[in-house]
Structures are given as structure tokens and as C-alpha cells.
Design an enzyme around this catalytic site. Structure first.
Site, short mmCIF file in Angstrom:
data_model
loop_
_atom_site.label_atom_id
_atom_site.label_comp_id
_atom_site.label_asym_id
_atom_site.label_seq_id
_atom_site.Cartn_x
_atom_site.Cartn_y
_atom_site.Cartn_z
N HIS A 86 0.83 -1.21 0.00
CA HIS A 86 0.00 0.00 0.00
C HIS A 86 0.87 1.26 0.00
CE1 HIS A 86 -4.03 -1.75 0.30
NE2 HIS A 86 -3.46 -2.70 1.01
N THR A 87 2.07 1.14 -0.52
CA THR A 87 2.92 2.32 -0.68
C THR A 87 2.94 2.79 -2.14
OG1 THR A 87 4.80 0.84 -0.95
CG2 THR A 87 4.53 1.82 1.22
N ASP A 88 2.54 1.88 -3.06
CA ASP A 88 2.77 2.20 -4.48
C ASP A 88 1.86 3.33 -4.98
OD1 ASP A 88 0.55 0.52 -4.42
OD2 ASP A 88 0.99 -0.34 -6.39
N GLY A 125 -5.52 -14.72 -9.58
CA GLY A 125 -6.18 -14.05 -8.45
C GLY A 125 -5.52 -14.35 -7.11
N LEU A 168 -0.26 -12.84 -7.22
CA LEU A 168 1.04 -12.95 -7.88
C LEU A 168 1.03 -12.23 -9.22
CD1 LEU A 168 1.83 -16.68 -7.03
CD2 LEU A 168 2.51 -14.62 -5.80
N SER A 169 -0.04 -11.50 -9.44
CA SER A 169 -0.15 -10.63 -10.61
C SER A 169 -0.18 -11.36 -11.95
CB SER A 169 0.98 -9.60 -10.60
OG SER A 169 0.52 -8.47 -11.27
N SER A 170 -1.11 -12.30 -12.05
CA SER A 170 -1.30 -12.98 -13.33
C SER A 170 -1.83 -12.01 -14.37
CB SER A 170 -2.25 -14.17 -13.18
OG SER A 170 -3.56 -13.74 -12.88
N GLU A 192 -5.01 -2.54 -18.42
CA GLU A 192 -5.70 -2.87 -17.16
C GLU A 192 -6.38 -1.64 -16.57
OE1 GLU A 192 -3.64 -5.60 -14.80
OE2 GLU A 192 -4.88 -5.32 -13.03
N ASP A 201 3.44 -3.83 -11.08
CA ASP A 201 3.31 -5.19 -11.59
C ASP A 201 3.84 -5.33 -13.02
OD1 ASP A 201 2.09 -5.47 -9.20
OD2 ASP A 201 0.06 -5.74 -9.99
P1 ADP Z 1 -3.88 -11.42 -10.03
O1 ADP Z 1 -3.32 -10.43 -10.98
O2 ADP Z 1 -3.48 -11.17 -8.61
O3 ADP Z 1 -3.63 -12.84 -10.41
P2 ADP Z 1 -6.31 -10.22 -10.94
O4 ADP Z 1 -7.71 -10.30 -10.48
O5 ADP Z 1 -5.66 -8.89 -11.01
O6 ADP Z 1 -5.46 -11.22 -10.04
O7 ADP Z 1 -6.19 -10.83 -12.40
C1 ADP Z 1 -6.71 -12.10 -12.68
C2 ADP Z 1 -7.41 -12.07 -14.03
O8 ADP Z 1 -6.46 -12.09 -15.11
C3 ADP Z 1 -8.27 -13.29 -14.25
O9 ADP Z 1 -9.55 -13.13 -13.69
C4 ADP Z 1 -8.32 -13.36 -15.78
O10 ADP Z 1 -9.27 -12.44 -16.27
C5 ADP Z 1 -6.94 -12.88 -16.18
N1 ADP Z 1 -6.03 -14.03 -16.35
C6 ADP Z 1 -4.88 -14.29 -15.66
N2 ADP Z 1 -4.30 -15.44 -16.08
C7 ADP Z 1 -5.09 -15.93 -17.06
C8 ADP Z 1 -5.04 -17.11 -17.90
N3 ADP Z 1 -4.06 -18.00 -17.79
N4 ADP Z 1 -6.05 -17.29 -18.79
C9 ADP Z 1 -7.04 -16.39 -18.90
N5 ADP Z 1 -7.15 -15.28 -18.15
C10 ADP Z 1 -6.20 -15.03 -17.25
MG MG Z 2 -3.68 -8.33 -11.01
#
Ligand code: ADP
Ligand code: MG
Length: 350
Positions: free
Chosen positions: A15-17, A96, A99-101, A134, A146
Site C-alpha cells: 500500500h505504498t505504491d 487471483g 502474484l499478478s497474473s 488494465e 506489476d
Molecule cells: P492477479 O493479478 O493477482 O492474479 P487479478 O484479479 O488482477 O489477479 O487478475 C486475474 C485475471 O487475469 C483473471 O480473472 C483473468 O481475467 C486474467 N487471467 C490471468 N491469467 C489468465 C489465464 N491463464 N487465462 C485467462 N485469463 C487469465
Molecule cells: Mg492483477
């Protein structure tokens, strides 16, 4: 064209970013892979989700595909033309889990497109291409960390990033004798989204009350001019920034014991001052705190669930996590997940 982009953890600086503060993230050895091919129409396939979406024209869908469409629009807003493509995604990065997917998906998509069509865009601009997808298209008010880490990281280094100036430094991350793990609490409380925005507003209010433009102008003595929860929030941000500076020092010295203490302190502060933790992550951290061989742990991410970062001595975590899984299941009825994490280079062409 195939590209992989890593997820990340932030060692400290929570919560610093969005408060012009410091963060200390590194990319991890889990990735989103994106493969792009020519196609007659837009075709998006996620092997991870086992879902395929086909579109003749691009528009907002309210699904995961928006992260990809957002990237295409980021390029188009810069004057680049992109013909219909087929996009295939594969990933071993939990979705989710903090780990910033999402950033990994944006970054991998952005680089795959840029390489395929021969765009010549410098990396700092690619950070913006990914982030705008995003921020502006999906509509999540994310910071810059991220996407930055997913692009700029180097294996065996953390990035000490000043989110105000975007100055950054590579800090050696040699975990000799130590390991890092992520434990996913598997809960995400409803509060997480609304309270995130409430915290942002509270921080704006702090600046207004003190008549400052940036949190970086705040000094400890300013806390005396605040009261109640605003004082607590400000104290967290000021001290968390100090902890990041100290963590950088500890990493350089190789003082992992002290680094671990900073993780525990950060968690306490997020729990009692910033008030964004929850029973589940508190339980995990408290449990670990009582165990020898664990040097430190803290909740990571926005809060109200998500994951816990753990710093442990080599070979100590295995038995501890098994008993934690049992205890957590007994208390919350949820099966914990965990991953050992290692640092990684940023985005790469496969
Ligand atoms: P985090 O970034 O912490 O993992 P977020 O809610 O910010 O969580 O982002 C997750 C979203 O990114 C998922 O709900 C989906 O929409 C998208 N996403 C991430 N990885 C994939 C994947 N392998 N296939 C499809 N969508 C993905
Ligand atoms: Mg994310």
C-alpha cells in the site's frame, strides 16, 4: 510468436505504491505464456481456463479476454495497426492469488504482438502499453509496479523501485540458506475491492489535511497533526517506506534474520494500522511466527485475503506447512495451497 512473462511478489512495501512510496518486488519463476498467430478473425483461447472466445470485431466483453483486447487498444491508441490474430494462453501462475497474473498476461500479450508485427517500442513505454490495458480498458486502478517488474526483472535480483520518480535499482537477492514461499489463503473477502478505494481516499484526505502534495513530503512529526484512523494510515505508509529502505540494506548485507523481522512488522502494521488483513492471513502469520526456522511472514497484496509471503531457513518449511494445512483446515474448512518461489528474469521471447 511465443512469449512468456513472469508473475511477481513484492518483498515489502505494501500500500505504498499509490502513495508515491517505495516497493521491493521481484519476478518469480511462474509465467503466463502467450502465442500469437495470424487469423481471419480474433480468436482467444486460454488453455488454463479451457475457454475459447471468437470475435469479428473487438469490444469489451467483461471477461478475461478484455486484458488482451485492452493491450491491442493500447497499441492502436499509439497509432499501430493490428490485423486479426489468434491468441493462445497457457500459464502456471495462479489466477487471483496476488502474484499478478493479470500483469503477466498483459505483458506477454504486449511483447508477443510487438515482436510479431515488428514494432519498435522501448521497454519503459511497453510498461505503459500493458498497464493502460488494465487501467483504462479493464478499469482496475492498478499501480505501475506489476507491469514494471514483469518486464524489467532479472534473476537473482529484486528491484528497488521508487514509484514517485520511477528510478530503480537492482538489489542482489541471494537467498543462500533461505527459501521463500507463498501460501494462498484461498479467501478473498468482499471488502477487498471497496476497502482498497476507501484506503486510497483516506490517503488523499491525509494529504489534504496536511496541505501536502505527496506522501513523500510527510515526516514523522506530521503524525501529531493527525488523529484517529487517518493517523494510523499515515503511520503505516511512513513506516512501511522506512521498512523498504531497511529491507534493501538487509538484502545487501545478507541479514535475513532482520529481513524476516521486517516482514512480521509489515504484517502487524497492515493488520493494526492500515487495517487490511483478515482472520485467515492473520492466522497463517501467527502460526508461522511461533515456529523455529521461519524468519518472517506477511500478507501480500491489497488485503482481506490473498496470499502470505514466507521467509524460511532451508529445509524447515516442509513439516511446518503440513501441520499448518491441517490446523487451517480445522479452523476454516479450507485447503491451503503453497508454492516455493524463486526469482526470474523478466519477459522473454520463446
Ligand atoms: P492477479 O493479478 O493477482 O492474479 P487479478 O484479479 O488482477 O489477479 O487478475 C486475474 C485475471 O487475469 C483473471 O480473472 C483473468 O481475467 C486474467 N487471467 C490471468 N491469467 C489468465 C489465464 N491463464 N487465462 C485467462 N485469463 C487469465
Ligand atoms: Mg492483477
Amino acid at each position: 510468436m511465443k512469449v512468456k512473462a513472469p508473475g511477481r511478489v513484492n518483498i515489502i512495501g505494501e500500500h505504498t505504491d499509490y502513495n508515491d512510496g517505495y516497493v521491493l518486488p521481484f519476478a518469480i519463476n511462474r509465467y503466463v505464456e502467450v502465442e500469437i498467430e495470424d487469423s481471419e478473425f480474433y480468436r482467444f483461447y486460454s488453455e488454463t481456463l479451457n475457454e475459447c472466445i471468437e470475435l469479428r470485431e473487438l469490444h469489451k466483453t467483461g471477461t478475461w479476454v478484455d486484458y488482451i483486447i485492452g493491450v491491442i487498444f493500447s497499441f492502436e491508441n499509439r497509432g499501430y495497426k493490428i490485423p486479426p490474430i489468434s491468441v493462445k494462453i497457457n500459464s502456471n501462475l495462479p489466477i487471483g492469488g496476488g502474484l499478478s497474473s493479470s500483469a503477466a498476461l498483459e505483458v506477454a500479450t504486449a511483447f508477443a504482438i510487438s515482436k510479431k508485427f515488428g514494432f519498435d517500442i522501448p521497454n519503459f513505454e511497453m510498461v505503459n502499453v500493458a498497464r493502460e490495458a488494465e487501467m483504462n480498458f479493464v478499469g482496475v486502478k492498478c499501480g505501475i509496479m506489476d507491469q514494471f517488474v514483469s518486464i524489467y526483472s532479472r534473476k537473482d535480483f529484486a528491484i528497488f523501485l521508487d514509484t514517485k520518480t520511477l528510478d530503480f535499482k537492482y538489489i542482489p537477492l541471494r537467498l543462500m540458506g533461505y527459501e521463500m514461499y507463498i501460501i494462498n489463503s484461498k479467501v478473498k473477502h468482499e471488502l477487498s475491492f471497496s476497502e482498497y478505494n476507501v484506503r486510497k481516499e483516506e490517503c488523499e484526505k491525509i494529504l489534504a489535511v496536511l496541505g501536502k502534495r505527496s506522501f513523500r513530503e510527510l515526516k514523522r512529526s506530521d503524525l501529531n497533526l493527525l488523529s484517529g484512523f487517518l493517523k494510523k494510515r499515515a503511520q503505516h505508509v511512513i513506516e512501511e517506506n522506512e521498512r523498504v529502505l531497511s529491507a534493501v540494506e538487509q538484502l545487501i548485507k545478507g541479514n535475513f534474520k532482520k529481513l524476516g523481522e521486517l516482514l512480521y512488522e509489515s504484517h502487524e502494521s497492515l493488520r493494526y494500522l492500515y487495517e487490511v488483513s483478515c482472520d485467515e492471513t492473520d492466522f497463517i502469520v501467527e502460526y508461522l511466527k511461533a515456529k523455529e526456522g521461519i524468519l518472517g511472514a506477511r500478507m501480500i497484496g491489497g488485503g482481506f485475503g490473498g496470499s502470505v509471503l514466507v521467509l524460511a531457513e532451508v529445509d524447515r518449511f516442509g513439516t511446518i506447512i503440513n501441520s499448518l494445512i491441517e490446523n487451517y483446515y480445522e479452523k476454516f474448512g479450507i485447503e491451503l495451497e503453497y508454492y516455493k518461489i524463486e526469482s526470474s528474469d523478466g519477459v522473454s521471447i520463446l
